[in-house]
Design a protein around this motif. Structure first.
Motif, PDB file in Angstrom:
ATOM      1  N   ASP A   1       0.829  -1.217   0.000  1.00 22.15           N
ATOM      2  CA  ASP A   1       0.000   0.000   0.000  1.00 22.15           C
ATOM      3  C   ASP A   1       0.864   1.270   0.000  1.00 22.15           C
ATOM      4  O   ASP A   1       0.927   2.003   1.000  1.00 22.15           O
TER       5      ASP A   1
ATOM      6  N   THR B   1      -3.572  -3.606  -1.232  1.00 31.87           N
ATOM      7  CA  THR B   1      -4.721  -4.307  -0.650  1.00 31.87           C
ATOM      8  C   THR B   1      -5.974  -4.063  -1.487  1.00 31.87           C
ATOM      9  O   THR B   1      -6.807  -4.946  -1.634  1.00 31.87           O
TER      10      THR B   1
ATOM     11  N   MET C   1      -1.128 -13.507   0.132  1.00 30.56           N
ATOM     12  CA  MET C   1      -2.214 -12.543  -0.078  1.00 30.56           C
ATOM     13  C   MET C   1      -3.527 -13.233   0.214  1.00 30.56           C
ATOM     14  O   MET C   1      -3.948 -14.127  -0.530  1.00 30.56           O
TER      15      MET C   1
ATOM     16  N   ASN D   1     -10.289  -7.211  -2.481  1.00 31.63           N
ATOM     17  CA  ASN D   1      -9.501  -6.703  -1.350  1.00 31.63           C
ATOM     18  C   ASN D   1      -8.702  -7.842  -0.721  1.00 31.63           C
ATOM     19  O   ASN D   1      -9.190  -8.975  -0.653  1.00 31.63           O
TER      20      ASN D   1
ATOM     21  N   SER E   1      -5.535  -9.034   2.428  1.00 33.41           N
ATOM     22  CA  SER E   1      -4.624  -8.757   3.538  1.00 33.41           C
ATOM     23  C   SER E   1      -3.337  -9.519   3.229  1.00 33.41           C
ATOM     24  O   SER E   1      -3.375 -10.535   2.538  1.00 33.41           O
TER      25      SER E   1
ATOM     26  N   SER F   1      -3.218  -5.650   7.379  1.00 36.59           N
ATOM     27  CA  SER F   1      -4.645  -5.917   7.230  1.00 36.59           C
ATOM     28  C   SER F   1      -5.378  -4.895   6.371  1.00 36.59           C
ATOM     29  O   SER F   1      -6.595  -4.952   6.247  1.00 36.59           O
ATOM     30  N   GLY F   2      -4.654  -3.944   5.752  1.00 31.82           N
ATOM     31  CA  GLY F   2      -5.342  -2.938   4.940  1.00 31.82           C
ATOM     32  C   GLY F   2      -6.248  -2.079   5.804  1.00 31.82           C
ATOM     33  O   GLY F   2      -5.878  -1.700   6.920  1.00 31.82           O
TER      34      GLY F   2
ATOM     35  N   GLN G   1      -3.782  -0.188   7.592  1.00 34.33           N
ATOM     36  CA  GLN G   1      -3.314   0.889   6.706  1.00 34.33           C
ATOM     37  C   GLN G   1      -3.483   2.276   7.338  1.00 34.33           C
ATOM     38  O   GLN G   1      -2.857   3.235   6.861  1.00 34.33           O
TER      39      GLN G   1
END
Ligand SMILES: [Fe+2]
Ligand SMILES: [Fe+2]
Length: 255
Positions: free
Chosen positions: A48, A77, A139, A150, A152, A163-164, A222
């Motif tokens: 990210d 993510t 992933m 989406n 993590s 964990s985004g 994130q």
């Protein structure tokens, strides 16, 4: 004052580095974001990478740990601007390829690049990258939490989960901290975000069930603070019971 980078795990061939961008002047207008660099042997994996606005600062900080041309993959993510609007700049500054959900590969070029040969789609069930000195980046599906496509990212060597947006916290001005200490207090900064941004309880339960199979030392979201091992069971229990997103349609529509 929270520092701007920190090594969260280190052994002879592997480093897990957190970068936390925050602009004190525009804090309320622009949400704070966390970036992660995994360095394995001489290769980097950047999770990210962040917004276009923060590229110069993040790139300068990352460069202290690894020359930018040794970044092998940028891994997103999901497709949001706070995750990926810097991607054109990163693709120019590195030789890296971008991994993003198959749902978003045809959209992210709108951030401003035309060379799609450097894009790799992550299929719905996820993907594993083996690292040269041992260990894998896994992933894991995190669909609808909040984006439809989406993921993590679990680093099997450090046992740290990125964990985004799941686990994100938004702090009032001046209240930010790096590690969660008081879980109950932390919930007051995280609950509102999850109620509105996460898809629904069914998706949360699916993710929690999957995550419980992994040994996890810490969770880096994130946005906001890092969740240490001692708080992870409480965090997963809380997510499992949370009503959010489409569970609360009447509240959000107002009828
Ligand atoms: Fe997002
Ligand atoms: Fe986000």
């Amino acid at each position: 004052m929270v520092e701007s980078s920190k090594v969260l795990y280190e052994d002879d061939d592997h480093q897990y580095v957190w970068f936390g961008w925050e602009d004190p002047d525009t804090e309320e207008a622009l949400v704070q974001s966390n970036q992660v660099l995994v360095v394995n042997q001489d290769q980097g994996y950047l999770f990210d990478p962040g917004g276009a606005f923060i590229f110069a600062e993040v790139a300068a900080e990352v460069n202290k740990y690894l020359p930018l041309d040794q970044i092998r993959y940028l891994i997103a993510t999901h497709q949001d601007p706070d995750v990926l609007s810097s991607v054109t700049l990163w693709l120019k500054a590195t030789n890296a390829r971008l991994l993003v959900s198959r749902l978003w590969v045809r959209f992210v070029s709108h951030f401003g690049f035309s060379d799609t040969s450097r894009l790799i789609a992550i299929e719905d069930r996820g993907k594993i990258i083996k690292m040269p000195a041992g260990g894998e980046i896994v992933m894991l599906p995190a669909h609808f939490l909040h984006s439809e496509g989406n993921f993590s990212f679990y680093d099997s060597r450090s046992k740290i989960l990125f964990s985004g947006d799941i686990g994100a916290a938004v702090f009032p001005k001046g209240e930010r901290y790096l590690f969660v200490e008081d879980w109950e207090k932390h919930l007051t900064y995280t609950e509102g975000f999850h109620r509105r941004y996460m898809g629904n309880n069914a998706a949360l339960r699916k993710w929690v069930t999957m995550i419980r199979d992994y040994p996890i030392e810490m969770i880096v979201p994130q946005h906001g603070a890092i969740i240490g091992k001692e708080h992870i069971p409480k965090f997963l229990d809380w997510l499992e019971g949370l009503q959010c997103g489409t569970d609360l349609l009447d509240e959000f529509y107002g009828f």
